[in-house]
Design an enzyme around this catalytic site. Structure first.
Site, PDB file in Angstrom:
ATOM      1  N   GLN A   1      -4.248  -1.354   9.568  1.00 22.36           N
ATOM      2  CA  GLN A   1      -4.380  -2.651   9.180  1.00 22.36           C
ATOM      3  C   GLN A   1      -4.989  -3.523   9.836  1.00 22.36           C
ATOM      4  O   GLN A   1      -4.680  -3.733  11.123  1.00 22.36           O
ATOM      5  CB  GLN A   1      -2.910  -3.080   8.728  1.00 22.36           C
TER       6      GLN A   1
ATOM      7  N   LYS B   1       0.761  -1.256  -0.032  1.00 22.51           N
ATOM      8  CA  LYS B   1       0.043   0.126   0.010  1.00 22.51           C
ATOM      9  C   LYS B   1       0.778   1.296  -0.076  1.00 22.51           C
ATOM     10  O   LYS B   1       0.566   2.271  -0.659  1.00 22.51           O
ATOM     11  CB  LYS B   1      -0.788  -0.029   1.133  1.00 22.51           C
TER      12      LYS B   1
ATOM     13  N   ASP C   1     -10.574   3.392   4.605  1.00 20.10           N
ATOM     14  CA  ASP C   1     -11.016   2.160   4.596  1.00 20.10           C
ATOM     15  C   ASP C   1     -12.686   1.947   4.549  1.00 20.10           C
ATOM     16  O   ASP C   1     -13.171   0.935   4.186  1.00 20.10           O
ATOM     17  CB  ASP C   1     -10.726   1.257   5.743  1.00 20.10           C
TER      18      ASP C   1
END
Ligand code: NAD
Length: 299
Positions: free
Chosen positions: A97, A53, A120
């Site tokens: 994460q 990422k 997200d």
């Protein structure tokens, strides 16, 4: 044999578009989109995801910094880090994460990320926005990255306008993939069924579907006789399985060889949905950075 959907090529094309828009934003407003990817602990799979990422962020001109925290970090310490980024005008996107170690309160963590920086799309404000929107894909929302990437693949393969009235089946009902995926397909006027671990005879339900999304985490669950000839099959699953020679390889939730002979289009694993998830994160970071131009704080 089906059309095999090339997620790597689609993601590369999307990233090129995003890079152009990032450069344009910087030129017009002086803003460089800023992303902070927070990882707790040493899980090798999670570490490889976050490194990717951060690397792709750099490739598209986003300031994507990795924030590595010790396995033993407390919930309060993590919340303090997030609050700092919430206040930092150079940061437009914050991603934590998952999964987090069991001692960390994931719900509090996800709710502490400012909704406008929640790249997200997991904050309740953004989840509510997705489910209540007339057109969730209008480009203004922070949508969960994997379903967003799947919709882009479906659009490129079938054309989103052709989805109206189609039967779609989503296998899996997680907050990260299954539920938001169903909401996006509903937003595109599909008739959507959601299948999960308690569904009786999932194969029979899939057989009517024009579009099947598998997001379960069970290697080879979806067999050729689950699929209507010509259907589009999007395989979200990522499973590490043992090979006969004692090695490991990645497979999806779909038995690729069996389904490829029946489906009209299918994503491979790897090289299907995975790269699109990362590109979706870049898109969301750009969207969040652009939104600051319209927000009252920036005027
Ligand atoms: P999850 O474990 O949170 O959810 C799995 C879902 O599958 C549950 O809703 C459960 O009800 C359902 N399920 C379990 N057994 C079933 C069965 N036999 N029949 C039908 N449904 C069943 O998982 P998740 O986070 O949604 O992830 C699903 C898979 O997708 C995993 O393999 C994960 O690694 C992968 N994933 C991939 C990406 C990507 O970018 N490609 C992103 C996120 C998740």
């Amino acid at each position: 044999m089906s059309n095999v959907i090339d997620g790597r090529a689609s993601a590369a094309g999307w990233q090129t578009e995003i890079a152009g828009e990032v450069a344009d934003l910087r030129e017009r407003s002086g803003i460089t989109p800023g992303l902070r990817v927070i990882i707790v602990g040493n899980d090798p799979a999670s570490r490889s995801y976050v490194r990717r990422k951060s690397r792709v962020a750099g490739e598209v001109g986003i300031d994507g910094q990795l924030v590595e925290l010790d396995e033993n970090v407390t919930t309060d310490e993590l919340l303090t880090v997030i609050s700092g980024f919430n206040e930092d005008a150079a940061v437009h996107g914050i991603l934590v994460q998952l999964p987090l170690p069991p001692h960390v309160d994931e719900v509090r963590v996800l709710r502490t990320i400012a909704p406008e920086k929640d790249v997200d799309g997991f904050h309740p404000v953004n989840v509510g926005g997705l489910f209540s929107a007339r057109d969730p894909m209008d480009g203004t929302r922070l949508l969960p990255c994997t379903p967003l990437g799947c919709m882009r693949l479906i659009d490129e393969t079938l054309g989103v306008d052709s989805l109206s009235g189609k039967e779609a089946v989503v296998i899996g009902r997680s907050n990260i993939v299954g539920k938001p995926m169903a909401a996006l397909l509903l937003g595109a006027n599909c008739s959507v069924s959601q299948i999960h671990s308690r569904t009786v005879d999932p194969a029979a339900r899939c057989r009517d579907a024009d579009i099947v999304i598998a997001a379960v985490g069970r290697p080879g669950l979806v067999d050729g006789d689950w699929i209507k000839p010509g259907a589009a099959v999007i395989d979200v699953g990522i499973n590490r399985v043992q090979t006969p020679d004692g090695g490991k390889r990645l497979v999806g939730d779909v038995d690729f060889d069996a389904v490829a002979g029946v489906a009209g289009a299918i994503t491979p694993v790897p090289g299907g949905v995975g790269p699109m998830t990362v590109a979706g994160l870049m898109f969301n970071t750009l969207t969040a950075a652009r939104a600051t131009l319209q927000s009252p704080e920036s005027s």
